[in-house]
Design an enzyme around this catalytic site. Structure first.
Site, PDB file in Angstrom:
ATOM      1  N   TRP A   1       5.580  39.693 -67.213  1.00  0.00           N
ATOM      2  CA  TRP A   1       6.103  38.991 -68.386  1.00  0.00           C
ATOM      3  C   TRP A   1       4.972  38.511 -69.284  1.00  0.00           C
ATOM      4  CZ3 TRP A   1       6.073  33.465 -69.384  1.00  0.00           C
ATOM      5  CH2 TRP A   1       5.403  32.711 -68.422  1.00  0.00           C
ATOM      6  N   ASP A   2       3.762  38.529 -68.774  1.00  0.00           N
ATOM      7  CA  ASP A   2       2.585  38.146 -69.554  1.00  0.00           C
ATOM      8  C   ASP A   2       2.506  38.942 -70.860  1.00  0.00           C
ATOM      9  OD1 ASP A   2       2.365  37.542 -66.838  1.00  0.00           O
ATOM     10  OD2 ASP A   2       0.193  37.752 -66.797  1.00  0.00           O
TER      11      ASP A   2
ATOM     12  N   GLU B   1       5.087  28.300 -60.387  1.00  0.00           N
ATOM     13  CA  GLU B   1       5.351  28.956 -59.100  1.00  0.00           C
ATOM     14  C   GLU B   1       5.050  28.057 -57.910  1.00  0.00           C
ATOM     15  OE1 GLU B   1       4.633  33.544 -60.610  1.00  0.00           O
ATOM     16  OE2 GLU B   1       2.970  32.416 -59.736  1.00  0.00           O
TER      17      GLU B   1
ATOM     18  N   LYS C   1       1.723  24.268 -61.401  1.00  0.00           N
ATOM     19  CA  LYS C   1       0.716  25.332 -61.481  1.00  0.00           C
ATOM     20  C   LYS C   1       0.363  25.645 -62.930  1.00  0.00           C
ATOM     21  CE  LYS C   1      -0.084  30.167 -60.141  1.00  0.00           C
ATOM     22  NZ  LYS C   1       0.526  31.395 -59.588  1.00  0.00           N
ATOM     23  N   GLN C   2       1.365  25.740 -63.791  1.00  0.00           N
ATOM     24  CA  GLN C   2       1.165  26.111 -65.190  1.00  0.00           C
ATOM     25  C   GLN C   2       2.305  25.554 -66.016  1.00  0.00           C
ATOM     26  OE1 GLN C   2       1.872  30.332 -63.892  1.00  0.00           O
ATOM     27  NE2 GLN C   2       2.664  30.551 -65.971  1.00  0.00           N
TER      28      GLN C   2
END
Length: 769
Positions: free
Chosen positions: A357-358, A488, A600-601
């Site tokens: 998906w990046d 995640e 995480k992000q």
């Protein structure tokens, strides 16, 4: 963090040779041209730690998934990015002694990646065990002008002796992947041929029968003169080459130029493959090294003209952004809709697959503003061509009626990720694809794409969300259970705000696109509706979900919750973590991570970023101040979103901190991972940090907006974007912004909230408010 590289505006420079850094340098100094790429392995033999890597775009191996237990719908294989036969090899011996920098005493070593011109060079002196000293200079590139060719120039000069320099140019098919699940070799060598001055090898991948032909030509010279040589022809198992020896006086230079043609069955039939590679190699040696290099550099000049960012007053920041742009441009060129932007590009084996998906979330914003629209269109057509596989993937998980779930990781459209919480739960990837279609359309107004490809993809995605979402009688709301968001470090959660928000937007946007196509091109809609068996009752359900969707919200804090139950966790900030426990993914058990509040992000903030126009500054700041301190930024995709939002709310220092982290992630090896390969897709986030962050670039309702700010560390910065046929230079300093535009008549845009109209070839200065 590891800082050993010299800063320079246009080059990545390694002064001095330290074998401990070599694998990282092999990643950082990698080369590519969209069709193929290679790590910066040495041409000559090297017996020290090294990750050999040469990659051909679109060529992969379905390595059987290795798990402790099997689940229905689980991917049958993990798509390996294959290390292909080594075609750069040139063994070098000096009076019978092998040149090997792991054994020799090395001095005056310099390795340079020239990003402006797209080539890699080395120079060094090596003292062999015998005491003989040679000076070596090398230069190589993968041609951007002739993308099935590569060229190497390798020169050796005896410093303290006269003797025999022997070159052995070769092609080696006996290569392996270090990440093979079952220690398999992935290639068969089908044929080899060798003649004086040339050699060829044809290799075949096991299972899928991809074939690649490698053909080499070479010529030698002694101080510029071509000697008469009698090459020794060598053929052994999976290896073919020539050996030539040159008598060289002290101070004179022996040079070999090696030209390689690389062709695959992606573009040629198997019976014509070797001939095609031979033709490419012959064409290359016919042109000669200098002509090939000149043509290659000219292509790079064109790429830089449309994508360069100039920063005055901060060499580290300047080097970093150009490094990120360089890697993106050499990884993907948009010439083939079967290819995509792999997370490691051409720099390593890790992750597998070539499509995450990046691409849609990060790379498309870069390409849609720096390249011809057809480049981004190709990335979106790639997804359209995988639509049937996405429908099959959804069927494996129990969905029906044309619902489409795109893979988390893929090469050919099939899911090939081998972690269940990602494969089954991280379904927000569907939304990233839909948003990328929206992003492309608002930049280009290419509604023919919507009619030909995009609307079918949107319908498949909307149908998936409609089935994945269920109604809770308890809440009287629609809910989405058992998902993993972008963070995640949370698995199997209920009602991830970002996923719920994105799913709802997808259904609403798809309904809007259906209405547009119905109005603009009824014939196209008739074709699409018949093909997809679409019923208007589907839109009725989408509207109902939109009206009654549950979004976790904390009234006390006045913020959206990342998911149900997030506040049940012990609330700590990342600043409270001991340095000895960072990164937590290398020091904590997975159970402990899942129970923690650490992120995480960007997750909720990822949604705030996408739908920023729906939130005021105070709301964005409130969410930033809650979530960023809990974020450990252990994903390469994390800092850029935070940089953009920090700039949006006026936190310039924080934006600059996040920019440096994302831009120098690999150059300074923040996560101690550079030896495995680079973070190619997150490099697009570095560009976003400047253009969308500091530059404040937005497109709303078909109009371009700029609201630039500048970090105090910079004197000025300039970025170039393309927008509907206009090439726009944006020059920002502390006083304001200058806009220059070329092409396609007048340009209307908003700068600092002021409406501006600029003629073709004109410039306008807008004072900062």
């Amino acid at each position: 963090m590891k800082k050993y590289l010299t800063t320079d505006e246009w080059c990545i420079i390694e002064d001095g040779f330290n074998p401990a850094n070599h694998r990282s340098s092999e990643s950082i100094f990698s080369l590519g041209n969209g069709k193929m790429g290679q790590r910066a392995n040495f041409e000559e033999q090297y017996s020290g730690p090294s990750l050999q890597g040469s990659y051909i775009a679109g060529i992969y191996y379905p390595d059987k998934t290795r798990v402790g237990w099997w689940k229905n719908g689980y991917p049958e294989y993990f798509a390996k990015v294959l290390n292909s036969p080594n075609y750069i090899g040139i063994d070098v011996t000096i009076d019978g002694e092998m040149l090997n920098l792991y054994i020799c005493k090395v001095s005056e070593f310099r390795r340079v990646l020239n990003m402006k011109e797209g080539h890699l060079s080395r120079s060094f002196k090596a003292e062999l065990p015998s005491g003989k000293i040679v000076e070596v200079k090398t230069l190589r590139f993968l041609s951007m002008a002739d993308t099935e060719t590569a060229a190497i120039r390798y020169s050796v000069t005896p410093i303290n002796f006269s003797g025999t320099i022997t070159f052995v140019p070769y092609i080696d098919g006996g290569v392996v992947n270090t990440d093979s699940n079952y220690d398999e070799a992935f290639w068969n060598v089908l044929e080899m041929d060798v003649k004086g001055g040339q050699a060829s090898l044809v290799a075949q991948t096991k299972k899928l029968d991809f074939r690649v032909a490698f053909s080499m030509r070479y010529k030698t010279s002694i101080s510029g003169n071509e000697p008469v040589l009698r090459p020794e022809l060598i053929k052994k198992e999976a290896w073919v080459g020539n050996r030539v020896s040159i008598n060289c006086q002290q101070g004179t230079t022996a040079t070999i130029e090696k030209y390689i043609g690389v062709c695959s069955t992606l573009n040629y039939s198997a019976d014509k493959l070797r001939a095609a590679a031979d033709t490419q190699a012959e064409k290359a040696i016919g042109k000669g090294f200098d002509t090939m290099l000149r043509e290659h550099v000219a292509v790079w000049a064109g790429k830089w003209r449309h994508s360069d960012i100039k920063i005055e007053g901060d060499v580290e920041a300047q080097q970093a952004i150009r490094f990120n742009i360089f890697q993106l441009n050499q990884t993907y060129t948009g010439e083939d809709d079967r290819l995509n932007v792999g997370p490691k590009g051409f720099t390593g084996e890790k992750y597998g697959g070539t499509t995450y998906w990046d691409t849609e979330a990060y790379c498309i914003p870069f390409f849609v503003s720096t390249a011809d629209p057809k480049v981004t269109r190709q990335l979106l057509v790639y997804r359209y061509k995988h639509l049937e596989r996405a429908i099959e993937n959804a069927q494996k998980l129990g969905f029906s009626g044309g619902a489409a779930l795109y893979p988390m990781v893929t090469i050919n459209g099939e899911e090939c990720h081998n972690e269940w919480e990602i494969t089954f739960e991280e379904i927000h990837r569907n939304g990233a694809i839909a948003f990328a279609i929206h992003n492309y359309l608002r930049h280009t107004l290419d509604y023919k794409y919507l009619e030909e490809y995009g609307l079918e993809v949107l319908i498949g995605i909307a149908r998936f969300w409609s089935q994945r979402i269920t109604f809770s009688e308890e809440r009287g709301k629609y809910v989405m259970l058992g998902v993993t968001g972008p963070n995640e470090y949370e698995n199997n959660v209920n009602n991830n705000w970002y996923t719920n928000r994105l799913a709802n937007w997808c259904m609403r946007y798809t309904a809007q696109c259906i209405a547009k196509v119905k109005t603009d091109n009824p014939q196209a809609w008739q074709r699409i509706s018949q093909k997809t068996h679409f019923s208007d009752t589907e839109i009725e359900r989408w509207h109902d979900i939109n009206e009654r969707m549950h979004y976790p919200f904390n009234e006390k804090l006045n913020i959206f919750m990342q998911q149900d139950g997030y506040m049940d966790k012990e609330q700590l900030t990342a600043a409270e973590l001991p340095a000895s426990e960072r990164p937590i993914n290398q020091h904590w058990s997975w159970d402990r991570i899942l129970r923690s509040c650490f992120i995480k992000q960007a997750d909720t903030l990822q949604g705030i970023y996408l739908f920023e126009d729906e939130f005021d500054t105070d709301t964005i700041a409130r969410h930033f101040d809650f979530y960023e301190p809990r974020t450990v930024h252990e994903s390469s995709l994390s800092p850029c979103v935070h940089a953009i939002l920090a700039a949006r709310i006026g936190r310039t220092d924080k934006a600059y901190e996040m920019y440096l982290r994302t831009s120098r992630l690999d150059l300074d090896d923040y996560n101690s991972e550079a030896h495995e390969g680079l973070h190619i897709t997150s490099m697009a986030g570095t560009w976003m940090s400047i253009v969308e962050g500091f530059g404040g670039k937005r497109v709303y309702n078909g109009k371009l907006f700029l609201n630039p700010i500048i970090p105090e560390q910079w004197q000025s910065y300039t970025f170039t974007i393309t927008f509907r046929g206009h090439d726009i230079d944006v020059i920002v300093d502390a006083k304001g912004t200058t806009i220059k535009q070329r092409g396609n008549g007048q340009l209307s845009l908003s700068v600092y909230g002021q409406e501006c109209t600029i003629g073709d070839g004109e410039a306008m200065f807008v004072k900062k408010n």
